[in-house]
Each structure stands twice: as C-alpha cells, then as structure tokens.
Design a protein around this motif. Structure first.
Motif, PDB file in Angstrom:
ATOM      1  N   GLY A   1       0.790  -1.228   0.000  1.00  0.00           N
ATOM      2  CA  GLY A   1       0.000   0.000   0.000  1.00  0.00           C
ATOM      3  C   GLY A   1       0.819   1.274   0.000  1.00  0.00           C
ATOM      4  O   GLY A   1       0.401   2.294  -0.547  1.00  0.00           O
ATOM      5  N   LEU A   2       2.009   1.228   0.599  1.00  0.00           N
ATOM      6  CA  LEU A   2       2.845   2.427   0.716  1.00  0.00           C
ATOM      7  C   LEU A   2       3.979   2.469  -0.302  1.00  0.00           C
ATOM      8  O   LEU A   2       4.600   3.511  -0.483  1.00  0.00           O
ATOM      9  N   GLY A   3       4.273   1.336  -0.922  1.00  0.00           N
ATOM     10  CA  GLY A   3       5.367   1.288  -1.884  1.00  0.00           C
ATOM     11  C   GLY A   3       6.707   1.192  -1.178  1.00  0.00           C
ATOM     12  O   GLY A   3       6.800   0.813  -0.020  1.00  0.00           O
ATOM     13  N   PRO A   4       7.795   1.575  -1.880  1.00  0.00           N
ATOM     14  CA  PRO A   4       9.129   1.482  -1.289  1.00  0.00           C
ATOM     15  C   PRO A   4       9.384   2.590  -0.280  1.00  0.00           C
ATOM     16  O   PRO A   4       8.963   3.732  -0.473  1.00  0.00           O
ATOM     17  N   LEU A   5      10.037   2.217   0.814  1.00  0.00           N
ATOM     18  CA  LEU A   5      10.375   3.160   1.879  1.00  0.00           C
ATOM     19  C   LEU A   5      11.789   2.878   2.362  1.00  0.00           C
ATOM     20  O   LEU A   5      12.225   1.729   2.392  1.00  0.00           O
ATOM     21  N   ALA A   6      12.502   3.901   2.740  1.00  0.00           N
ATOM     22  CA  ALA A   6      13.797   3.749   3.403  1.00  0.00           C
ATOM     23  C   ALA A   6      13.586   4.226   4.837  1.00  0.00           C
ATOM     24  O   ALA A   6      13.304   5.396   5.068  1.00  0.00           O
ATOM     25  N   ILE A   7      13.673   3.301   5.783  1.00  0.00           N
ATOM     26  CA  ILE A   7      13.348   3.612   7.179  1.00  0.00           C
ATOM     27  C   ILE A   7      14.538   3.292   8.070  1.00  0.00           C
ATOM     28  O   ILE A   7      15.158   2.232   7.948  1.00  0.00           O
ATOM     29  N   PHE A   8      14.838   4.209   8.999  1.00  0.00           N
ATOM     30  CA  PHE A   8      15.890   3.987   9.989  1.00  0.00           C
ATOM     31  C   PHE A   8      15.312   3.105  11.084  1.00  0.00           C
ATOM     32  O   PHE A   8      14.419   3.522  11.828  1.00  0.00           O
ATOM     33  N   LEU A   9      15.794   1.875  11.175  1.00  0.00           N
ATOM     34  CA  LEU A   9      15.314   0.908  12.161  1.00  0.00           C
ATOM     35  C   LEU A   9      16.351   0.715  13.260  1.00  0.00           C
ATOM     36  O   LEU A   9      17.547   0.650  12.987  1.00  0.00           O
ATOM     37  N   VAL A  10      15.850   0.598  14.483  1.00  0.00           N
ATOM     38  CA  VAL A  10      16.692   0.341  15.647  1.00  0.00           C
ATOM     39  C   VAL A  10      16.207  -0.957  16.289  1.00  0.00           C
ATOM     40  O   VAL A  10      15.037  -1.055  16.668  1.00  0.00           O
ATOM     41  N   PRO A  11      17.073  -1.974  16.394  1.00  0.00           N
ATOM     42  CA  PRO A  11      16.653  -3.182  17.106  1.00  0.00           C
ATOM     43  C   PRO A  11      16.478  -2.848  18.592  1.00  0.00           C
ATOM     44  O   PRO A  11      17.356  -2.248  19.200  1.00  0.00           O
ATOM     45  N   VAL A  12      15.312  -3.204  19.146  1.00  0.00           N
ATOM     46  CA  VAL A  12      15.044  -2.864  20.546  1.00  0.00           C
ATOM     47  C   VAL A  12      14.944  -4.088  21.453  1.00  0.00           C
ATOM     48  O   VAL A  12      15.093  -3.955  22.661  1.00  0.00           O
ATOM     49  N   SER A  13      14.692  -5.274  20.891  1.00  0.00           N
ATOM     50  CA  SER A  13      14.659  -6.483  21.714  1.00  0.00           C
ATOM     51  C   SER A  13      14.707  -7.718  20.826  1.00  0.00           C
ATOM     52  O   SER A  13      14.369  -7.671  19.649  1.00  0.00           O
ATOM     53  N   SER A  14      15.141  -8.811  21.435  1.00  0.00           N
ATOM     54  CA  SER A  14      15.150 -10.111  20.764  1.00  0.00           C
ATOM     55  C   SER A  14      15.125 -11.185  21.834  1.00  0.00           C
ATOM     56  O   SER A  14      15.860 -11.101  22.822  1.00  0.00           O
ATOM     57  N   ASP A  15      14.284 -12.179  21.630  1.00  0.00           N
ATOM     58  CA  ASP A  15      14.218 -13.284  22.591  1.00  0.00           C
ATOM     59  C   ASP A  15      14.776 -14.581  21.997  1.00  0.00           C
ATOM     60  O   ASP A  15      14.543 -15.652  22.519  1.00  0.00           O
ATOM     61  N   GLY A  16      15.503 -14.460  20.893  1.00  0.00           N
ATOM     62  CA  GLY A  16      16.036 -15.640  20.221  1.00  0.00           C
ATOM     63  C   GLY A  16      15.120 -16.145  19.123  1.00  0.00           C
ATOM     64  O   GLY A  16      15.568 -16.813  18.205  1.00  0.00           O
ATOM     65  N   GLN A  17      13.843 -15.855  19.215  1.00  0.00           N
ATOM     66  CA  GLN A  17      12.861 -16.253  18.206  1.00  0.00           C
ATOM     67  C   GLN A  17      12.362 -15.048  17.412  1.00  0.00           C
ATOM     68  O   GLN A  17      12.252 -15.100  16.195  1.00  0.00           O
ATOM     69  N   ILE A  18      12.022 -13.991  18.144  1.00  0.00           N
ATOM     70  CA  ILE A  18      11.424 -12.794  17.544  1.00  0.00           C
ATOM     71  C   ILE A  18      12.282 -11.582  17.892  1.00  0.00           C
ATOM     72  O   ILE A  18      12.702 -11.413  19.047  1.00  0.00           O
ATOM     73  N   ALA A  19      12.495 -10.733  16.913  1.00  0.00           N
ATOM     74  CA  ALA A  19      13.201  -9.470  17.117  1.00  0.00           C
ATOM     75  C   ALA A  19      12.220  -8.332  16.899  1.00  0.00           C
ATOM     76  O   ALA A  19      11.319  -8.419  16.058  1.00  0.00           O
ATOM     77  N   HIS A  20      12.361  -7.262  17.685  1.00  0.00           N
ATOM     78  CA  HIS A  20      11.539  -6.067  17.539  1.00  0.00           C
ATOM     79  C   HIS A  20      12.424  -4.912  17.120  1.00  0.00           C
ATOM     80  O   HIS A  20      13.552  -4.778  17.595  1.00  0.00           O
ATOM     81  N   TYR A  21      11.871  -4.080  16.245  1.00  0.00           N
ATOM     82  CA  TYR A  21      12.577  -2.900  15.718  1.00  0.00           C
ATOM     83  C   TYR A  21      11.672  -1.683  15.862  1.00  0.00           C
ATOM     84  O   TYR A  21      10.451  -1.790  15.674  1.00  0.00           O
ATOM     85  N   GLU A  22      12.275  -0.550  16.167  1.00  0.00           N
ATOM     86  CA  GLU A  22      11.513   0.693  16.291  1.00  0.00           C
ATOM     87  C   GLU A  22      12.017   1.692  15.264  1.00  0.00           C
ATOM     88  O   GLU A  22      13.211   1.758  14.971  1.00  0.00           O
ATOM     89  N   ALA A  23      11.072   2.463  14.740  1.00  0.00           N
ATOM     90  CA  ALA A  23      11.376   3.589  13.861  1.00  0.00           C
ATOM     91  C   ALA A  23      10.653   4.800  14.438  1.00  0.00           C
ATOM     92  O   ALA A  23       9.467   4.713  14.756  1.00  0.00           O
ATOM     93  N   VAL A  24      11.358   5.904  14.613  1.00  0.00           N
ATOM     94  CA  VAL A  24      10.778   7.127  15.191  1.00  0.00           C
ATOM     95  C   VAL A  24      10.811   8.216  14.133  1.00  0.00           C
ATOM     96  O   VAL A  24      11.842   8.452  13.494  1.00  0.00           O
ATOM     97  N   PHE A  25       9.673   8.874  13.948  1.00  0.00           N
ATOM     98  CA  PHE A  25       9.531   9.963  12.980  1.00  0.00           C
ATOM     99  C   PHE A  25       9.235  11.228  13.752  1.00  0.00           C
ATOM    100  O   PHE A  25       8.173  11.373  14.350  1.00  0.00           O
ATOM    101  N   ASN A  26      10.184  12.137  13.790  1.00  0.00           N
ATOM    102  CA  ASN A  26       9.975  13.390  14.506  1.00  0.00           C
ATOM    103  C   ASN A  26      10.500  14.515  13.676  1.00  0.00           C
ATOM    104  O   ASN A  26      10.804  15.536  13.906  1.00  0.00           O
TER     105      ASN A  26
END
Length: 103
Positions: free
Chosen positions: A78-103
């Motif tokens: 729906g949004l097409g191509p994006l270049a996003i600054f991602l920061v890994p915030v957690s990982s439990d060995g199975q799932i990783a979470h990433y945050e992107a902040v837009f300010n």
C-alpha cells in the motif's frame, strides 16, 4: 525508486498512513525478510511548523536474521518502497523487535 527518493518520501507520511497498516508485512530488501508492523504510536511532542505529528512504529521479525541499526529499504504493497531507519530494541532468540521514530 532510489533509496534516497524513498527516504525523502517519508517526510510526507503521517501517523495516519501507518495506523491502518498494523499487521501488514513490510518486506526488507537486504537481507530478504519480512517484518510485520505491530504498533503505531503518536508521540507527545508537538510538531514543528509545517511538520506532521511525531510518531513511532514497532515492527517484529525473525531473530535468526537480526538487522543492524540503520537505514533499511522496505516495501509495503500500500505504501510502496520506503527507506526507514530501524533500531533493534529487543530479541528473545525467536522474535526481534525494531523501532522507527519519525519526529
């Protein structure tokens, strides 16, 4: 679309563009993997003149292919191509979470 152009397009996006996309897949170009948008939050800071409301995105993906902090090329149907600054915030060995902040 070049990564620079995809990055410039982010300035035109708002929290509303992503809020309706929770649960959708965002494909990462390199390494090829899928991230799922889990959460969209407005941030309390007041936007600057002519700027959209600050917001953050939380993505989840496989921890086996942990992405480094940095700008990543993503694509969403729906949004097409994006270049996003991602920061890994957690990982439990199975799932990783990433945050992107837009300010």
């Amino acid at each position: 679309m070049s990564p620079a152009h995809a990055f410039e397009r982010l300035a035109t996006h708002s929290v509303e563009d992503f809020a309706g996309r929770v649960g959708e897949v965002f494909r990462v170009a390199e390494p090829p993997l899928e991230l799922h948008l889990e959460q969209v939050d407005e941030l309390g800071a007041a936007p600057g003149p002519g700027r959209p409301q600050p917001f953050s995105l939380l993505f989840r993906g496989p921890a086996a292919h942990l992405l480094a902090q940095g700008i990543h090329s993503l694509e969403n149907p729906g949004l097409g191509p994006l270049a996003i600054f991602l920061v890994p915030v957690s990982s439990d060995g199975q799932i990783a979470h990433y945050e992107a902040v837009f300010n």
